[in-house]
Design an enzyme around this catalytic site. Structure first.
Site: not given
Ligand code: DNO
Length: 405
Positions: A239, A277, A304, A360-361, A377
């Site tokens: 990541h 990501c 991501h 993601d998020h 999240y």
């Protein structure tokens, strides 16, 4: 593209039932309760799989544990100090237990001390939603005044230093405490219990470790674990740094396309890959995400999908987390590149042609604002993100479009 969803385990305020209703097809999780450096036993792995497999009424969820995020790399391994060899041995054991349980994708990062870093975990947007934000002036306040790090002054230009001095002077004690808490929130383990002295002690241990040394330690780690992973059929995927630039004088080595090229060429193997990501990398204006997917796609094992709105043109600047199709990354172009990579893999007969991604998020919207799940999240904000991404994937995969051919 396989639609996955991050779940933090039974204590997560977003449940397996919620995830099913969001339309996700698989789970991304970790054994967060086990200390970094310990072995993930077959029994612990099996218990988590059972939790994933079952809805609250006892019926099967149809979900499975698709990706481990993260099997954490210890600070000792990053520094090559203390128990680092034991930790590598434990890592290898955990990989073999995960493979035996049928799990093939393992994400990790190599950020020293701090994992993701934000200055605000619930920044209010004009429509009343909240999101996470990194404000360079606030971060400078933390570094220069709260942590009072030696040498920090050299890291900020005059304009930021002056703005930080003014902002610090105008802050209440509560605001200072909240900023301190927010910045250390991404620290491995216990955000609530981390004191500024703990941060100082961690930083001191990196005194002699520059970027070249840290990169070497990453390569050494990979040389020790990648052969096992390859034999076991596991795909490791690193990541990126979040944000993708150095903070607090610490080196960061996974922030750019060049960093990723160095990673995959240091230990060439299908087991040595990338977690692309878009949110982390997208905070830098010189990272071209669709281009990175086109050029490095063969090594991408996990995606991501997230967007950030950059608030300045600087390499190191403020940003906030935008809606998935908003922000500065061209999400449609990125997804088109991912679909093209899948088509290519499929044609080449690669069994791993379907690339897992997770929304993601997400911004906190509607009932998220009262639920207070893990920062970044929320249930509904991510459901909205997943739905939008799924829409793009569906449209680009339709025979009417030629985007993937
Ligand atoms: C933050 C996450 C990171 C990520 C790790 C992977 O929300 O994207 O904490 O899981 O860096 O090792």
């Amino acid at each position: 593209m396989r639609q996955t969803w991050r779940w933090f385990g039974p204590n997560d305020l977003v449940s397996i039932d919620d995830i099913r209703q969001a339309g996700a097809e698989g789970i991304v999780t970790a054994l967060h309760h086990l200390p970094t450096g310990s072995v993930w036993s077959p029994a612990e792995i099996a218990q988590r799989q059972a939790e994933i497999d079952t809805m609250s009424d006892g019926t099967p969820s149809g979900l499975g544990w698709v990706v481990v995020e993260s099997l954490p790399v210890s600070e000792d391994i990053k520094k090559q100090r203390g128990a680092w060899r034991e930790h590598v041995a434990a890592y290898r054991d955990s990989l073999s237990h995960l493979a035996a349980a049928g799990i093939e994708i393992v994400c990790y990062n190599f950020m020293p001390v701090l994992d993701w870093t934000r200055t605000d975990l619930a920044w209010r947007l004009p429509n009343g939603a909240t999101c996470m934000r990194f404000d360079l002036t606030d971060f400078a306040v933390f570094d220069l005044y709260l942590l009072a790090r030696k040498g920090a002054a050299e890291d900020y230009d005059e304009a930021i230093s002056e703005a930080a001095a003014r902002r610090h002077a105008g802050m209440t004690d509560d605001a200072r405490r909240l900023l301190g808490r927010n910045v250390v929130f991404g620290l491995p383990g216990a955000a609530d219990h981390f004191t500024l002295d703990d941060v100082r002690a961690h930083l001191a241990q990196y005194a002699g470790i520059d970027a070249a040394t840290l990169r070497q330690h990453l390569t050494d780690f990979l040389e020790l674990v990648v052969p096992d992973a390859e034999r076991l059929g596991i795909r490791l995927c690193c990541h990126p740094d979040d944000p993708p630039f150095p903070l607090l004088g610490l080196p960061r080595v996974m922030s750019t396309e060049a960093d990723y090229r160095a990673l995959v060429s240091a230990v060439p193997s299908p087991a040595n890959g990338i977690t692309l990501c878009s949110g982390s990398l997208g905070a830098r204006p010189d990272n071209d995400l669709p281009g990175m997917m086109r050029r490095l796609g063969a090594h991408v094992h996990f995606l991501h999908l997230r967007n950030v709105a950059r608030e300045s043109a600087a390499i190191r600047g403020s940003f906030h987390e935008a809606e998935h199709l908003g922000g500065d990354t061209d999400m449609v172009a990125l997804i088109a590149a991912a679909l093209a990579e899948e088509t290519h893999r499929h044609g080449a007969g690669r069994p791993d042609w379907s690339i897992p991604f997770r929304p993601d998020h997400g911004q906190d919207i509607l009932d998220d604002l009262g639920r207070k799940a893990q920062p970044g999240y929320p249930a509904i904000g991510r459901l909205k993100g997943l739905a939008e991404l799924r829409g793009v994937i569906t449209a680009l995969s339709h025979p009417m479009t030629s985007a993937t051919s």
